[in-house]
Scaffold this active site. Structure first.
Site, PDB file in Angstrom:
ATOM      1  CB  CYS A 151      -0.931  -0.154   1.255  1.00 59.17           C
ATOM      2  SG  CYS A 151      -1.417   1.500   1.879  1.00 59.17           S
ATOM      3  CG  ASN A 185      11.724  -3.742 -11.414  1.00 58.70           C
ATOM      4  OD1 ASN A 185      12.712  -3.648 -11.991  1.00 58.70           O
ATOM      5  ND2 ASN A 185      10.525  -4.442 -11.825  1.00 58.70           N
ATOM      6  CD  GLU A 186       8.818  -3.793 -15.588  1.00 58.43           C
ATOM      7  OE1 GLU A 186       7.955  -4.432 -15.033  1.00 58.43           O
ATOM      8  OE2 GLU A 186       9.254  -3.849 -16.769  1.00 58.43           O
ATOM      9  CB  CYS A 192      -3.855   0.255  -1.939  1.00 61.85           C
ATOM     10  SG  CYS A 192      -4.340  -0.532  -0.282  1.00 61.85           S
ATOM     11  CB  CYS A 197      -5.709   4.218  -0.135  1.00 64.37           C
ATOM     12  SG  CYS A 197      -3.886   3.249  -0.395  1.00 64.37           S
ATOM     13  CD  GLU A 342      13.524  -5.391 -16.546  1.00 66.63           C
ATOM     14  OE1 GLU A 342      12.827  -6.058 -17.170  1.00 66.63           O
ATOM     15  OE2 GLU A 342      13.267  -4.966 -15.291  1.00 66.63           O
ATOM     16  CD1 TRP A 350       7.114 -14.193 -15.709  1.00 69.34           C
ATOM     17  CD2 TRP A 350       5.682 -13.557 -14.265  1.00 69.34           C
ATOM     18  NE1 TRP A 350       7.612 -13.114 -15.061  1.00 69.34           N
ATOM     19  CE2 TRP A 350       6.693 -12.640 -13.961  1.00 69.34           C
ATOM     20  CE3 TRP A 350       4.764 -13.427 -13.115  1.00 69.34           C
ATOM     21  CZ2 TRP A 350       6.601 -11.409 -13.222  1.00 69.34           C
ATOM     22  CZ3 TRP A 350       4.431 -12.432 -12.458  1.00 69.34           C
ATOM     23  CH2 TRP A 350       5.465 -11.428 -12.446  1.00 69.34           C
TER      24      TRP A 350
HETATM   25  C1  GLA Z   1       9.847  -7.069 -15.955  1.00 72.78           C
HETATM   26  C2  GLA Z   1      10.745  -6.823 -14.591  1.00 72.78           C
HETATM   27  C3  GLA Z   1      11.855  -7.955 -14.353  1.00 72.78           C
HETATM   28  C4  GLA Z   1      11.168  -9.274 -14.645  1.00 72.78           C
HETATM   29  C5  GLA Z   1      10.703  -9.229 -16.200  1.00 72.78           C
HETATM   30  C6  GLA Z   1      10.106 -10.520 -16.772  1.00 72.78           C
HETATM   31  O1  GLA Z   1      10.224  -6.362 -16.899  1.00 72.78           O
HETATM   32  O2  GLA Z   1      11.219  -5.463 -14.293  1.00 72.78           O
HETATM   33  O3  GLA Z   1      12.040  -7.882 -12.908  1.00 72.78           O
HETATM   34  O4  GLA Z   1      10.209  -9.760 -13.861  1.00 72.78           O
HETATM   35  O5  GLA Z   1       9.816  -8.295 -16.192  1.00 72.78           O
HETATM   36  O6  GLA Z   1       8.869 -10.949 -16.069  1.00 72.78           O
HETATM   37 ZN    ZN Z   2      -3.799   1.548   0.943  1.00 74.87          ZN
END
Ligand code: GLA
Ligand code: ZN
Length: 720
Positions: A151, A185-186, A192, A197, A342, A350
């Protein structure tokens, strides 16, 4: 091991108060300069991999580093999921293993981009602070065990995130192996639904609207008697998309903006911790997801030194458009070149995995990135892992760790890329064509489709792909950006249209610009209320039309069946084309009719129009045409009106794009098909990959590429 001090803790600022409507200014503000920080300390370009040393025995590290070095790699992105590996219990922090890896990496000249590890909270944290986990719409909490499950309003999540980021910053600030940071990351716009929230949403609204009277007006709460008398009465919209969503669309749009801001504030806060702890030359970036729809990416990019992008293109020969569009958007976020953080290294998935990139395919994907503004390239991932959810997301190396075909192809590219570096240095994409890309319109169209299947991104794609096929560069810009310098601006489905943006578009046409707009443009104001105006509203003078009526082509309110129309074009565009999903009944008010509907009851209405205003031209397309040929013909007319000529007209499946500085022009020719092709190109020019001189035609193998050197003047001459 060092215990985090109390002093560090007291520096934590209650995150709640950091929520702001607009991102705060900072010393590292947006700039148009090229990305100096994207150049490695020793020169050249960054090329490397995403790597997880913690997933392999320490005895293997040196073998991997040596193979990377032999391939010509000089950088690794790592550590972005390793929180618990530094902090196995609350407050006990030790970066020992990462120090050891960095020391070894020095021996092989491999630099590091460190991820801050906040995308996966440790198990001890989820247990000790269960409210750090996000709550789903049904009121249950996410079960810990995946990632990005937090959250963004939870003070403990913020306190502990800040603490680990600060500790990392302090520890690695002076490590010369560390060239930069990837924040988290991403980030993806987590939704949430917890009480914290909800309270934050109410505070965000109070800050935005000031008074309840203004909120009630801006949301039109007299409908269904939704008037609020106190901020704490305001609920989180219970649903967001689909036909039978019942929430107020204005509330839903603000909820979407709020969740986007939660992510932006989270990133900005980490950026400011890293700016304080690492005031040296380490850069700060984040790995964006191209066409991801959850966050306003223009604002997410603001506090970063440059944008980094994760691109996993569809492995289907000839279908290269989304990577091109994604790249142009990534470049547009800060109007500067970007890093590929990436990208596909092998079969990916997956659970079920995809095709294996064919010989040459990995390399040509890289060239497409370069052609659209990448200044560095990393592959995800180095080696296919033998544990965990991503066992099938294959790396350059397979599970067996042997350097095979994909490794050698990446190594070949790495070496070519270093050789090209001097020619690429300082070059950027120059374009006379811009597409407006707007997150409010994207979200508002998701909240209320209007016509069945309406998709903002599909609307962009219809024109973008045709421009790409025509061989011209395209910039992606946001509404409100300065349009001088562009000869052609396309604003498909600009559904939410502020008056000042509309006015600027009219002025742009009057001053000599060519504008294209299409259906569902200008329907909504900035709080998602329908304008009480005849469409296309303030754009009417530029387009020379009025839209008396309109319809979706669906037969009934819950029917999936649709009627199909056709349009007939004569003159500027020839042919008859199928029209689907939606039709504007357009009455020209000065505009010329380019196409009419084929249906008899439509006789007096136009489907496609072209209007002259002042020195410029405004085009309007009032339907969705189900044939790409129509868009190719239309784009040819738009380019003609704007006096833009592509330097090369590529055959199908081949893409051309250019980069330039004030002297040099580089023409990239990329064969996205697996078949050999012949392309007409400027002759007598150096081709940099083969060190040959071009003839009038260029032969490219399947997935073959060429980089032809011209002068900037030659490129500019074609775009006048
Ligand atoms: C994303 C993430 C990575 C990895 C790839 C592949 O781009 O940033 O950490 O998980 O997907 O699934
Ligand atoms: Zn929350």
């Amino acid at each position: 091991m060092h215990k985090v001090s109390g002093a560090v803790r007291t520096k934590y600022i209650g995150w709640l108060f950091l929520i702001s409507i607009s991102a705060s200014a900072c010393c590292h503000a947006e700039s148009n300069s090229s990305s100096a920080l994207l150049t490695p300390p020793g020169g050249g370009v960054y090329v490397g991999v995403d790597y997880y040393p913690e997933q392999w025995p320490e005895e293997r590290w040196e073998t991997d580093l040596k193979l990377m070095h032999d391939a010509g790699f000089n950088v690794v992105r790592l550590a972005e999921f390793s929180w618990v590996l530094y902090e196995p219990t609350d407050g006990q922090i030790d970066f020992g293993w990462l120090d050891r890896w960095l020391e070894l990496a020095k021996k092989y000249d491999i630099r590091a981009i460190l991820g801050t590890p906040t995308a996966i909270m440790p198990a001890w944290m989820a247990k000790k602070y269960p409210e750090a986990l996000a709550m789903k719409l049904d009121g249950t909490r996410i079960v810990w065990g995946g990632r990005r499950d937090n959250c963004f309003s939870d003070p403990d999540y913020h306190r502990l995130s800040d603490r680990i980021v600060r500790a990392m910053g302090e520890h690695f600030a002076n490590n010369s192996q560390v060239v930069g940071w990837q924040i988290d990351n991403e980030l993806g716009g987590t939704d949430c639904r917890c009480d914290k929230c909800k309270t934050n949403f109410q505070k965000w609204l109070e800050k935005k609207y000031g008074t309840l009277a203004e909120l009630n007006r801006a949301w039109g709460t007299r409908f269904w008697a939704q008037t609020y008398d106190s901020w704490d009465e305001i609920p989180m919209p219970a649903d967001r998309v689909g036909d039978w969503a019942i929430s107020n669309p204005s509330a839903s749009l603000d909820w979407q903006r709020f969740t986007s801001d939660l992510n932006i504030d989270f990133l900005d806060n980490q950026a400011s911790i890293l700016r304080q702890t690492c005031p040296g030359s380490q850069f700060i970036t984040h790995n964006f997801m191209g066409l991801h729809r959850g966050i306003n990416y223009y604002r997410l990019a603001k506090q970063l030194d440059f944008v980094a992008w994760d691109d996993y293109p569809k492995l289907s020969p000839g279908e290269h458009f989304d990577s091109a569009l994604g790249a142009d958007l990534m470049r547009g976020l800060k109007k500067q070149n970007f890093l590929i953080m990436e990208q596909t290294a092998g079969p990916l998935g997956w659970s079920v995995f995809s095709r294996n990139p064919q010989p040459g395919e990995l390399r040509k994907i890289c060239y497409q990135h370069l052609a659209h503004g990448a200044d560095g390239e990393l592959w995800f991932r180095w080696r296919s892992c033998t544990v965990g959810r991503e066992e099938y997301w294959h790396g350059l190396l397979g599970h067996d760790g042997i350097a095979g075909r994909r490794y050698h192809e990446a190594a070949k590219f790495a070496q070519e890329f270093q050789r090209l570096a001097p020619a690429l240095r300082g070059t950027s994409i120059q374009s006379k064509v811009a597409i407006l890309y707007d997150y409010d319109s994207l979200w508002a169209l998701e909240i209320q489709n209007g016509y069945p299947g309406a998709s903002y991104q599909d609307a962009i794609r219809r024109y973008y792909n045709a421009l790409n096929r025509a061989g011209v560069n395209v910039d992606i810009v946001k509404p409100g950006d300065d349009l001088t310098g562009y000869k052609l601006v396309l604003a498909p489905h600009l559904h939410v249209l502020a008056d000042d943006v509309a006015q600027a578009l009219v002025d742009y046409v009057r001053a000599g610009g060519v504008l294209l707009a299409d259906c569902r443009t200008g329907v909504k104001d900035e709080t998602d209320l329908a304008y009480a105006r005849t469409l296309p509203g303030l754009l009417s003078p530029a387009l020379g039309i009025e839209i008396d009526e309109y319809e979706s082509l669906r037969l009934g309110i819950s029917d999936s069946e649709e009627v199909k129309y056709s349009i007939q074009a004569n003159g500027r565009i020839d042919g008859s084309f199928p029209a689907i999903h939606y039709a504007d009944w357009i009455t020209p008010k000065g505009a010329e009719i380019v196409a009419r509907y084929g249906q008899p009851h439509f006789k007096q209405y136009a489907a496609v129009t072209r209007n002259q205003l002042g020195k410029g031209i405004g085009w309007y397309v009032g339907t969705i045409v189900d044939e790409s040929d129509f868009y190719d013909k239309l784009v040819a007319q738009l380019l003609k009106d704007a006096s833009i000529r592509a330097i090369v007209s590529p055959p199908r499946g081949v893409e051309v794009s250019t980069r330039q500085d004030s002297d040099v022009g580089l023409l990239f020719v990329i064969n996205h098909t697996d078949q050999a092709v012949t392309v007409n190109v400027p002759s007598g020019k150096p081709e940099l990959l083969t060190s040959t001189t071009t003839g009038e035609t260029l032969e490219l193998d399947g997935f073959g590429v060429a980089v032809i050197k011209l002068s900037a003047a030659e490129l500019n001459a074609n775009q006048q």
